[in-house]
Write a protein that holds these residues in place. Sequence first.
Motif, PDB file in Angstrom:
ATOM      1  N   PHE A 298       1.053 -28.962 -23.602  1.00 41.43           N
ATOM      2  CA  PHE A 298       1.240 -28.993 -25.049  1.00 41.43           C
ATOM      3  C   PHE A 298       1.965 -27.741 -25.549  1.00 41.43           C
ATOM      4  O   PHE A 298       2.731 -27.796 -26.510  1.00 41.43           O
ATOM      5  CB  PHE A 298      -0.107 -29.135 -25.763  1.00 41.43           C
ATOM      6  CG  PHE A 298      -0.596 -30.546 -25.841  1.00 41.43           C
ATOM      7  CD1 PHE A 298      -1.536 -31.027 -24.951  1.00 41.43           C
ATOM      8  CD2 PHE A 298      -0.090 -31.419 -26.790  1.00 41.43           C
ATOM      9  CE1 PHE A 298      -1.982 -32.332 -25.015  1.00 41.43           C
ATOM     10  CE2 PHE A 298      -0.534 -32.722 -26.861  1.00 41.43           C
ATOM     11  CZ  PHE A 298      -1.484 -33.184 -25.967  1.00 41.43           C
ATOM     12  N   SER A 299       1.748 -26.616 -24.891  1.00 40.08           N
ATOM     13  CA  SER A 299       2.453 -25.398 -25.300  1.00 40.08           C
ATOM     14  C   SER A 299       3.957 -25.553 -25.093  1.00 40.08           C
ATOM     15  O   SER A 299       4.760 -25.138 -25.933  1.00 40.08           O
ATOM     16  CB  SER A 299       1.931 -24.198 -24.492  1.00 40.08           C
ATOM     17  OG  SER A 299       0.577 -23.971 -24.770  1.00 40.08           O
ATOM     18  N   GLN A 300       4.347 -26.162 -23.970  1.00 36.22           N
ATOM     19  CA  GLN A 300       5.769 -26.387 -23.730  1.00 36.22           C
ATOM     20  C   GLN A 300       6.354 -27.381 -24.733  1.00 36.22           C
ATOM     21  O   GLN A 300       7.500 -27.250 -25.163  1.00 36.22           O
ATOM     22  CB  GLN A 300       5.985 -26.888 -22.306  1.00 36.22           C
ATOM     23  CG  GLN A 300       5.674 -25.814 -21.253  1.00 36.22           C
ATOM     24  CD  GLN A 300       5.748 -26.352 -19.850  1.00 36.22           C
ATOM     25  OE1 GLN A 300       6.833 -26.565 -19.316  1.00 36.22           O
ATOM     26  NE2 GLN A 300       4.600 -26.586 -19.252  1.00 36.22           N
ATOM     27  N   LEU A 301       5.559 -28.389 -25.122  1.00 40.21           N
ATOM     28  CA  LEU A 301       6.035 -29.324 -26.138  1.00 40.21           C
ATOM     29  C   LEU A 301       6.265 -28.606 -27.470  1.00 40.21           C
ATOM     30  O   LEU A 301       7.240 -28.891 -28.182  1.00 40.21           O
ATOM     31  CB  LEU A 301       5.018 -30.454 -26.325  1.00 40.21           C
ATOM     32  CG  LEU A 301       4.921 -31.475 -25.180  1.00 40.21           C
ATOM     33  CD1 LEU A 301       3.845 -32.498 -25.499  1.00 40.21           C
ATOM     34  CD2 LEU A 301       6.258 -32.163 -24.952  1.00 40.21           C
ATOM     35  N   LEU A 302       5.372 -27.689 -27.805  1.00 44.17           N
ATOM     36  CA  LEU A 302       5.560 -26.921 -29.037  1.00 44.17           C
ATOM     37  C   LEU A 302       6.839 -26.102 -28.982  1.00 44.17           C
ATOM     38  O   LEU A 302       7.582 -26.001 -29.956  1.00 44.17           O
ATOM     39  CB  LEU A 302       4.352 -25.990 -29.262  1.00 44.17           C
ATOM     40  CG  LEU A 302       3.038 -26.660 -29.688  1.00 44.17           C
ATOM     41  CD1 LEU A 302       1.922 -25.639 -29.715  1.00 44.17           C
ATOM     42  CD2 LEU A 302       3.184 -27.296 -31.055  1.00 44.17           C
ATOM     43  N   GLN A 303       7.131 -25.513 -27.819  1.00 47.43           N
ATOM     44  CA  GLN A 303       8.340 -24.712 -27.682  1.00 47.43           C
ATOM     45  C   GLN A 303       9.599 -25.543 -27.879  1.00 47.43           C
ATOM     46  O   GLN A 303      10.594 -25.080 -28.420  1.00 47.43           O
ATOM     47  CB  GLN A 303       8.387 -24.067 -26.287  1.00 47.43           C
ATOM     48  CG  GLN A 303       7.612 -22.784 -26.167  1.00 47.43           C
ATOM     49  CD  GLN A 303       7.919 -22.091 -24.868  1.00 47.43           C
ATOM     50  OE1 GLN A 303       8.228 -22.729 -23.862  1.00 47.43           O
ATOM     51  NE2 GLN A 303       7.838 -20.789 -24.854  1.00 47.43           N
ATOM     52  N   ARG A 304       9.558 -26.798 -27.431  1.00 47.68           N
ATOM     53  CA  ARG A 304      10.767 -27.624 -27.425  1.00 47.68           C
ATOM     54  C   ARG A 304      10.859 -28.581 -28.607  1.00 47.68           C
ATOM     55  O   ARG A 304      11.766 -29.405 -28.668  1.00 47.68           O
ATOM     56  CB  ARG A 304      10.813 -28.435 -26.128  1.00 47.68           C
ATOM     57  CG  ARG A 304      10.794 -27.548 -24.877  1.00 47.68           C
ATOM     58  CD  ARG A 304      10.829 -28.387 -23.625  1.00 47.68           C
ATOM     59  NE  ARG A 304      10.771 -27.564 -22.430  1.00 47.68           N
ATOM     60  CZ  ARG A 304      10.868 -28.048 -21.194  1.00 47.68           C
ATOM     61  NH1 ARG A 304      11.036 -29.322 -20.998  1.00 47.68           N
ATOM     62  NH2 ARG A 304      10.812 -27.237 -20.156  1.00 47.68           N
ATOM     63  N   LEU A 310       9.277 -24.091 -34.223  1.00 47.39           N
ATOM     64  CA  LEU A 310       8.372 -22.987 -34.555  1.00 47.39           C
ATOM     65  C   LEU A 310       9.148 -21.814 -35.131  1.00 47.39           C
ATOM     66  O   LEU A 310      10.322 -21.597 -34.801  1.00 47.39           O
ATOM     67  CB  LEU A 310       7.618 -22.537 -33.306  1.00 47.39           C
ATOM     68  CG  LEU A 310       6.811 -23.612 -32.554  1.00 47.39           C
ATOM     69  CD1 LEU A 310       6.176 -23.002 -31.325  1.00 47.39           C
ATOM     70  CD2 LEU A 310       5.742 -24.208 -33.449  1.00 47.39           C
ATOM     71  N   ASN A 311       8.468 -21.028 -35.964  1.00 49.46           N
ATOM     72  CA  ASN A 311       9.098 -19.786 -36.406  1.00 49.46           C
ATOM     73  C   ASN A 311       8.872 -18.713 -35.353  1.00 49.46           C
ATOM     74  O   ASN A 311       8.203 -18.927 -34.338  1.00 49.46           O
ATOM     75  CB  ASN A 311       8.565 -19.366 -37.787  1.00 49.46           C
ATOM     76  CG  ASN A 311       7.067 -19.133 -37.771  1.00 49.46           C
ATOM     77  OD1 ASN A 311       6.519 -18.665 -36.774  1.00 49.46           O
ATOM     78  ND2 ASN A 311       6.397 -19.459 -38.870  1.00 49.46           N
ATOM     79  N   LYS A 315       6.357 -18.839 -32.104  1.00 48.71           N
ATOM     80  CA  LYS A 315       6.906 -18.828 -30.752  1.00 48.71           C
ATOM     81  C   LYS A 315       6.269 -17.722 -29.928  1.00 48.71           C
ATOM     82  O   LYS A 315       5.970 -17.905 -28.746  1.00 48.71           O
ATOM     83  CB  LYS A 315       8.420 -18.639 -30.807  1.00 48.71           C
ATOM     84  CG  LYS A 315       9.185 -19.866 -31.270  1.00 48.71           C
ATOM     85  CD  LYS A 315      10.687 -19.606 -31.296  1.00 48.71           C
ATOM     86  CE  LYS A 315      11.450 -20.831 -31.756  1.00 48.71           C
ATOM     87  NZ  LYS A 315      12.916 -20.567 -31.827  1.00 48.71           N
ATOM     88  N   GLY A 316       6.084 -16.582 -30.549  1.00 48.61           N
ATOM     89  CA  GLY A 316       5.449 -15.479 -29.830  1.00 48.61           C
ATOM     90  C   GLY A 316       4.051 -15.828 -29.362  1.00 48.61           C
ATOM     91  O   GLY A 316       3.652 -15.503 -28.246  1.00 48.61           O
ATOM     92  N   MET A 317       3.290 -16.504 -30.231  1.00 48.73           N
ATOM     93  CA  MET A 317       1.920 -16.881 -29.856  1.00 48.73           C
ATOM     94  C   MET A 317       1.917 -17.919 -28.743  1.00 48.73           C
ATOM     95  O   MET A 317       1.139 -17.837 -27.800  1.00 48.73           O
ATOM     96  CB  MET A 317       1.183 -17.401 -31.093  1.00 48.73           C
ATOM     97  CG  MET A 317       0.890 -16.313 -32.120  1.00 48.73           C
ATOM     98  SD  MET A 317      -0.203 -16.876 -33.460  1.00 48.73           S
ATOM     99  CE  MET A 317       0.899 -17.943 -34.365  1.00 48.73           C
ATOM    100  N   VAL A 318       2.810 -18.910 -28.828  1.00 51.83           N
ATOM    101  CA  VAL A 318       2.879 -19.937 -27.774  1.00 51.83           C
ATOM    102  C   VAL A 318       3.329 -19.313 -26.456  1.00 51.83           C
ATOM    103  O   VAL A 318       2.840 -19.668 -25.377  1.00 51.83           O
ATOM    104  CB  VAL A 318       3.828 -21.074 -28.208  1.00 51.83           C
ATOM    105  CG1 VAL A 318       4.056 -22.042 -27.053  1.00 51.83           C
ATOM    106  CG2 VAL A 318       3.242 -21.820 -29.387  1.00 51.83           C
ATOM    107  N   ASP A 319       4.273 -18.357 -26.529  1.00 54.93           N
ATOM    108  CA  ASP A 319       4.706 -17.668 -25.314  1.00 54.93           C
ATOM    109  C   ASP A 319       3.538 -16.965 -24.630  1.00 54.93           C
ATOM    110  O   ASP A 319       3.443 -16.933 -23.400  1.00 54.93           O
ATOM    111  CB  ASP A 319       5.795 -16.641 -25.645  1.00 54.93           C
ATOM    112  CG  ASP A 319       7.121 -17.311 -25.997  1.00 54.93           C
ATOM    113  OD1 ASP A 319       7.983 -16.622 -26.576  1.00 54.93           O
ATOM    114  OD2 ASP A 319       7.282 -18.507 -25.680  1.00 54.93           O
ATOM    115  N   GLN A 320       2.632 -16.391 -25.425  1.00 51.78           N
ATOM    116  CA  GLN A 320       1.468 -15.726 -24.844  1.00 51.78           C
ATOM    117  C   GLN A 320       0.551 -16.723 -24.152  1.00 51.78           C
ATOM    118  O   GLN A 320      -0.004 -16.444 -23.082  1.00 51.78           O
ATOM    119  CB  GLN A 320       0.697 -14.974 -25.939  1.00 51.78           C
ATOM    120  CG  GLN A 320       1.408 -13.734 -26.467  1.00 51.78           C
ATOM    121  CD  GLN A 320       1.622 -12.692 -25.392  1.00 51.78           C
ATOM    122  OE1 GLN A 320       0.765 -12.450 -24.546  1.00 51.78           O
ATOM    123  NE2 GLN A 320       2.786 -12.072 -25.411  1.00 51.78           N
ATOM    124  N   VAL A 321       0.378 -17.915 -24.742  1.00 54.00           N
ATOM    125  CA  VAL A 321      -0.444 -18.956 -24.107  1.00 54.00           C
ATOM    126  C   VAL A 321       0.155 -19.354 -22.765  1.00 54.00           C
ATOM    127  O   VAL A 321      -0.534 -19.450 -21.747  1.00 54.00           O
ATOM    128  CB  VAL A 321      -0.566 -20.187 -25.039  1.00 54.00           C
ATOM    129  CG1 VAL A 321      -1.301 -21.319 -24.323  1.00 54.00           C
ATOM    130  CG2 VAL A 321      -1.313 -19.820 -26.309  1.00 54.00           C
TER     131      VAL A 321
END
Length: 653
Positions: A298-304, A310-311, A315-321
Amino acid sequence: MTREAGPDEPGDARFRQLLEAAPDAMVIVDEAGRIEFVNAQTEALFGYERAELLGQPVELLIPERFRPKHASYRAGFVTSPKLRPMGSGLALSGRHKDGAEVAIEVSLSPLRTPEGVLVSAAIRDIRERRQIEAAAKLAADRLLSAVESVQDPFALFDADDRLVLCNSAFRRTLSEVPGPAIGETYEALTDALLAQGAYDLGQESPATFRARRLAYRRDPKGTFEVRTKDNRNLRMTDRRTGEGGTVTTIWDVTDDALREEELRQARSAAEAASAAKTEFLSSMSHELRTPLNAILGFSQLLQRDRKAPLNTRQKGMVDQVLKAGEHLLRLIDDVLDLSRIETGNVPLSMEPVGVAGVLAEAKAALDPMADRAGVELAIGPLPDDLPMVSADRTRFAQILMNFGSNAIKYGRQGGRAVFETKVAASGRVRITVVDTGIGIPEDKHGKIFQPFQRAGQETGPIEGTGIGLSITKRLAEMMGGSVGFRSVAGEGSAFWVELPALEPKQLPVDPTNLQVQASSPLREGEGPRYMVLYVEDNPSNIAFMEALIADLERVELFTAPTAEIGVELARGRLPKVVIMDINLPGMSGFDALRQLREWPETRSIPVIALSAAAMDRDKRRAEQAGFFRYLTKPVRVDELTDVLETLLMADSP
């Protein structure tokens, strides 16, 4: 009415200039609701020229569906005017000239004058903010969905150790805690569970259990296991987040405990201990990968997500996950690798290996990591007389990449890491990775190759498990080699591996000079052609076989890198002969042979085993499994050709 400032009214002109320069749209309305003044931002926001607005009812700027009630609201405001600040909680909309609605915030400032009440409205365009809020809500909803999809109990606590997020499985573990759990501290939740008698403490007192649990919470290393009053065994882990919070995960390992007990009863004490360890690690890998699949997916789906990108903050928070999840995956793989080495379950395919090729392979794999870290990665000059080494190619590359990745991780931005190669006086080949990184304190040197030792970096910002160097040392020793290092804190390190060099007479036959005996009928261009399948994962071995078969004009060779692919190719193309490596990634050669014997179409295809394992027990096992012939590496060309002639020419007149 509106009027221009006269020569004697310079202050009035300055005030108008200030209103014109305001970042928000400014509209001044008289007591009757007529527009007396607008600034340039009003024109830009609503699309009207100034002349189109002056003297018009303010309802012109309001969506049509709100106009009937707005006049009464305006009249009530004029009767009892008071300041209304921006962002008062009302969801307001304005009307553009083209009819489109615009999301806005409005502040009202009334002013009593001799002519009546004037109302100054500051109007702010919040369309972009609404879009950002919608995107943030969508991202939060997806994150909640991902967390909820985790089958095992999962919870997130903030920096004050208060529960902020959890899934249904975690809420079920708190079913006996009265009242809402969100916002409660972990300590309070633990006390409530103890008060309800949720745990079977055995001989341990509640106070001792509480102290032990909270001590682990403050310094979470390894796992924490408890037993519930209904005889379930739970394994808990706490992991710190970058923001100072804590992620708590719980696994129900009751079935694992029962299996371990059965093993202890069925085997001797030593066998039971080893089997329990293996079972534990295997179960841990499965239980960790199951929730990670959802979290990382799901984190990769959020990135793409292109529909609601994402703002920068999100993006920074998802990158940390993603970063934390990938680190956990590497930890799982390292622990399992160490376990296999300790139990002797690591298959090695020893063969002559060219050092230059493995160095190039390792550098290509590490280049992206080096680029991100700002470390220059290079291969130093190679000796002119550099011999081949005896090694398992895959494990040799693993050692070099482990040394190289450490040199990058513990390096400095702008520093270097260089692979240096030389032939040692002992007749071995030494490859050293020299870096200009942070180095290792002298008091840590003695434990650097022990498992879970990180030279004082256990609590530092650099990720790692402390397992890699231990694995590297054991792999090198299993291949007849050794490892070592030198390091100075603050200056850098040099880690080396030595492997046995091969004498010229030990080297394999040069594939470019392979000559099959001239009398072989397989060299003749006329006659039927035969298909041979070669299942092998090592590129150099494949090149060798291709060069050998190229001299046999009546033989067509096709290859497969894994046993799984080889079995499917054999079923689809029905080769005359299969040549099978034994130690393959995934399914072994023995398993592949069993599958080929299960299907009618491949049951009668003869399979030749070709392996680097040359012990008598290996040959006996191959014969018992049903291989037509067992050949060892490096293979003798004439021997392999004779076997192929026997099988391929069996039906020839």
